[in-house]
Design an enzyme around this catalytic site. Sequence first.
Site, PDB file in Angstrom:
ATOM      1  N   GLY A   1       3.697  -0.382 -48.642  1.00 16.36           N
ATOM      2  CA  GLY A   1       2.512  -1.145 -48.997  1.00 16.36           C
ATOM      3  C   GLY A   1       1.860  -0.617 -50.262  1.00 16.36           C
ATOM      4  O   GLY A   1       1.834   0.588 -50.493  1.00 16.36           O
TER       5      GLY A   1
ATOM      6  N   ARG B   1      10.145  -3.484 -49.425  1.00 14.71           N
ATOM      7  CA  ARG B   1      10.764  -2.738 -48.326  1.00 14.71           C
ATOM      8  C   ARG B   1      12.267  -2.962 -48.384  1.00 14.71           C
ATOM      9  O   ARG B   1      12.730  -4.003 -48.851  1.00 14.71           O
ATOM     10  CB  ARG B   1      10.170  -3.178 -46.994  1.00 14.71           C
ATOM     11  CG  ARG B   1       8.637  -3.019 -46.969  1.00 14.71           C
ATOM     12  CD  ARG B   1       8.044  -3.185 -45.596  1.00 14.71           C
ATOM     13  NE  ARG B   1       6.588  -3.218 -45.652  1.00 14.71           N
ATOM     14  CZ  ARG B   1       5.811  -2.146 -45.713  1.00 14.71           C
ATOM     15  NH1 ARG B   1       6.359  -0.944 -45.735  1.00 14.71           N
ATOM     16  NH2 ARG B   1       4.504  -2.261 -45.749  1.00 14.71           N
TER      17      ARG B   1
ATOM     18  N   ASP C   1       4.525   7.222 -45.056  1.00 15.49           N
ATOM     19  CA  ASP C   1       5.464   8.054 -44.307  1.00 15.49           C
ATOM     20  C   ASP C   1       6.895   7.533 -44.364  1.00 15.49           C
ATOM     21  O   ASP C   1       7.849   8.311 -44.456  1.00 15.49           O
ATOM     22  CB  ASP C   1       5.002   8.233 -42.858  1.00 15.49           C
ATOM     23  CG  ASP C   1       4.760   6.906 -42.143  1.00 15.49           C
ATOM     24  OD1 ASP C   1       4.868   5.843 -42.785  1.00 15.49           O
ATOM     25  OD2 ASP C   1       4.459   6.936 -40.935  1.00 15.49           O
TER      26      ASP C   1
ATOM     27  N   THR D   1      -1.218   5.267 -49.813  1.00 13.50           N
ATOM     28  CA  THR D   1      -1.422   4.325 -48.712  1.00 13.50           C
ATOM     29  C   THR D   1      -2.902   4.246 -48.390  1.00 13.50           C
ATOM     30  O   THR D   1      -3.579   5.278 -48.338  1.00 13.50           O
ATOM     31  CB  THR D   1      -0.643   4.743 -47.447  1.00 13.50           C
ATOM     32  OG1 THR D   1      -1.098   3.962 -46.325  1.00 13.50           O
ATOM     33  CG2 THR D   1      -0.818   6.213 -47.121  1.00 13.50           C
TER      34      THR D   1
ATOM     35  N   ASP E   1      -4.124   3.591 -45.595  1.00 11.50           N
ATOM     36  CA  ASP E   1      -4.356   3.898 -44.182  1.00 11.50           C
ATOM     37  C   ASP E   1      -4.876   5.308 -43.922  1.00 11.50           C
ATOM     38  O   ASP E   1      -5.464   5.569 -42.873  1.00 11.50           O
ATOM     39  CB  ASP E   1      -3.067   3.699 -43.378  1.00 11.50           C
ATOM     40  CG  ASP E   1      -2.546   2.274 -43.458  1.00 11.50           C
ATOM     41  OD1 ASP E   1      -3.361   1.362 -43.672  1.00 11.50           O
ATOM     42  OD2 ASP E   1      -1.324   2.079 -43.320  1.00 11.50           O
TER      43      ASP E   1
ATOM     44  N   ASP F   1      -3.169   7.877 -43.156  1.00 12.49           N
ATOM     45  CA  ASP F   1      -2.510   8.276 -41.913  1.00 12.49           C
ATOM     46  C   ASP F   1      -1.451   9.358 -42.093  1.00 12.49           C
ATOM     47  O   ASP F   1      -0.584   9.530 -41.234  1.00 12.49           O
ATOM     48  CB  ASP F   1      -1.885   7.053 -41.237  1.00 12.49           C
ATOM     49  CG  ASP F   1      -0.850   6.352 -42.111  1.00 12.49           C
ATOM     50  OD1 ASP F   1      -0.717   6.717 -43.301  1.00 12.49           O
ATOM     51  OD2 ASP F   1      -0.170   5.442 -41.599  1.00 12.49           O
TER      52      ASP F   1
ATOM     53  N   ARG G   1      -3.319   0.243 -39.729  1.00 17.40           N
ATOM     54  CA  ARG G   1      -2.236   0.382 -38.746  1.00 17.40           C
ATOM     55  C   ARG G   1      -2.775   1.070 -37.491  1.00 17.40           C
ATOM     56  O   ARG G   1      -3.748   0.617 -36.917  1.00 17.40           O
ATOM     57  CB  ARG G   1      -1.040   1.126 -39.345  1.00 17.40           C
ATOM     58  CG  ARG G   1      -0.345   0.358 -40.452  1.00 17.40           C
ATOM     59  CD  ARG G   1       1.057   0.887 -40.720  1.00 17.40           C
ATOM     60  NE  ARG G   1       1.062   2.273 -41.128  1.00 17.40           N
ATOM     61  CZ  ARG G   1       2.174   2.971 -41.327  1.00 17.40           C
ATOM     62  NH1 ARG G   1       3.353   2.407 -41.155  1.00 17.40           N
ATOM     63  NH2 ARG G   1       2.120   4.237 -41.719  1.00 17.40           N
TER      64      ARG G   1
ATOM     65  N   GLY H   1     -23.387   1.548 -41.446  1.00 16.28           N
ATOM     66  CA  GLY H   1     -24.378   1.487 -40.377  1.00 16.28           C
ATOM     67  C   GLY H   1     -23.989   0.598 -39.219  1.00 16.28           C
ATOM     68  O   GLY H   1     -24.844  -0.017 -38.568  1.00 16.28           O
TER      69      GLY H   1
ATOM     70  N   ILE I   1      -7.180  -8.164 -48.619  1.00 18.48           N
ATOM     71  CA  ILE I   1      -8.170  -7.909 -49.661  1.00 18.48           C
ATOM     72  C   ILE I   1      -8.440  -6.406 -49.775  1.00 18.48           C
ATOM     73  O   ILE I   1      -8.795  -5.896 -50.835  1.00 18.48           O
ATOM     74  CB  ILE I   1      -9.492  -8.675 -49.361  1.00 18.48           C
ATOM     75  CG1 ILE I   1     -10.441  -8.581 -50.553  1.00 18.48           C
ATOM     76  CG2 ILE I   1     -10.163  -8.136 -48.104  1.00 18.48           C
ATOM     77  CD1 ILE I   1     -11.699  -9.423 -50.379  1.00 18.48           C
TER      78      ILE I   1
END
Length: 319
Positions: free
Chosen positions: A11, A72, A103, A125, A127, A129, A171, A185, A250
């Site tokens: 991504g 990919r 990863d 990435t 994410d 992660d 993810r 908030g 987005i």
Amino acid sequence: MKTIAVLTSGGDAPGMNAAIRAVVRAGLDKGLKVMGIQRGYSGLLSGEIFPMDRHSVADIIQRGGTMLRTARCEEFKTEAGRKKGANILKTFGIDGLVVIGGDGSFHGAQLLSKLGIATVGLPGTIDNDLPYTDYTIGFDTAVNTVLDAINKLRDTSTSHERVSIVEVMGRNCGDIALYAGLAGGAESIIVPEKGYNQDELCRTILEGKLRGKMHNLVILAEGIGGADQLAEKVEEITGIEARATKLGHIQRGGSPTCADRVLASRMGFKAVELLSEGKSSRVVGVIDGKIEDMDIDEALAIPRNFDEKLYDIAKILSY
């Protein structure tokens, strides 16, 4: 080390272009020849490789996405595909490869290194992660994109006295939801690492209404998902109008923040240093503000720990 190459895989993430720029210009500064590989491992297998110079990366630091494109590649997951990739790199005289991605991309770099290609991975990435690094390239921009969206949603949610349920990406990692929810908030933050109780959520919403709250903002990580269904249940149980919003891709786009541009530049520069020193099978990360590198096998083996303290802070401050 005479020739290095750079590719982006998986991504896209804001800041990838800044990292590409850093790799190219740092490599040229060290007297290396630098090649670009388009469309990730897929482009590698089809030989989409071209020389890059300083002009190749002009005017890209502020741009989102990746100028090298990304894709990919199922073929690269096979042993035959990886051997083909290594042979193509050697055919082009490429001694070292910088892989910018997540990863899955790192696993590819890890296996290429075993085939005689010096590799360094950069964490690109949104994410966040990858547990070996405090932050990944693109995460800060994604969080700020979410924050901008929920600021706008809060306005309309307050006007109509609604519950607004916002589903964000990540993810199976809840960091985007956690950071954006705390900064925005949000009254409730739902992440895969903690799960949630539907009745408890509805009780929190009703208690907020009794205290005079004009709206309720719920941030839902995609690892749990189901924003539309949750909105229906909340409205059914509480009697308060609830709307679901999925921000989707987005969050991957847009001009990278200052933090992401600086982080990507520092990491790209470090990657070239590592390759020029003859190092391989490394990944670059940021720990306590310092750019560090680590063996890729060790990095991929580190279990991810959710920031329980930050989650507790967000929960306490939301009341």
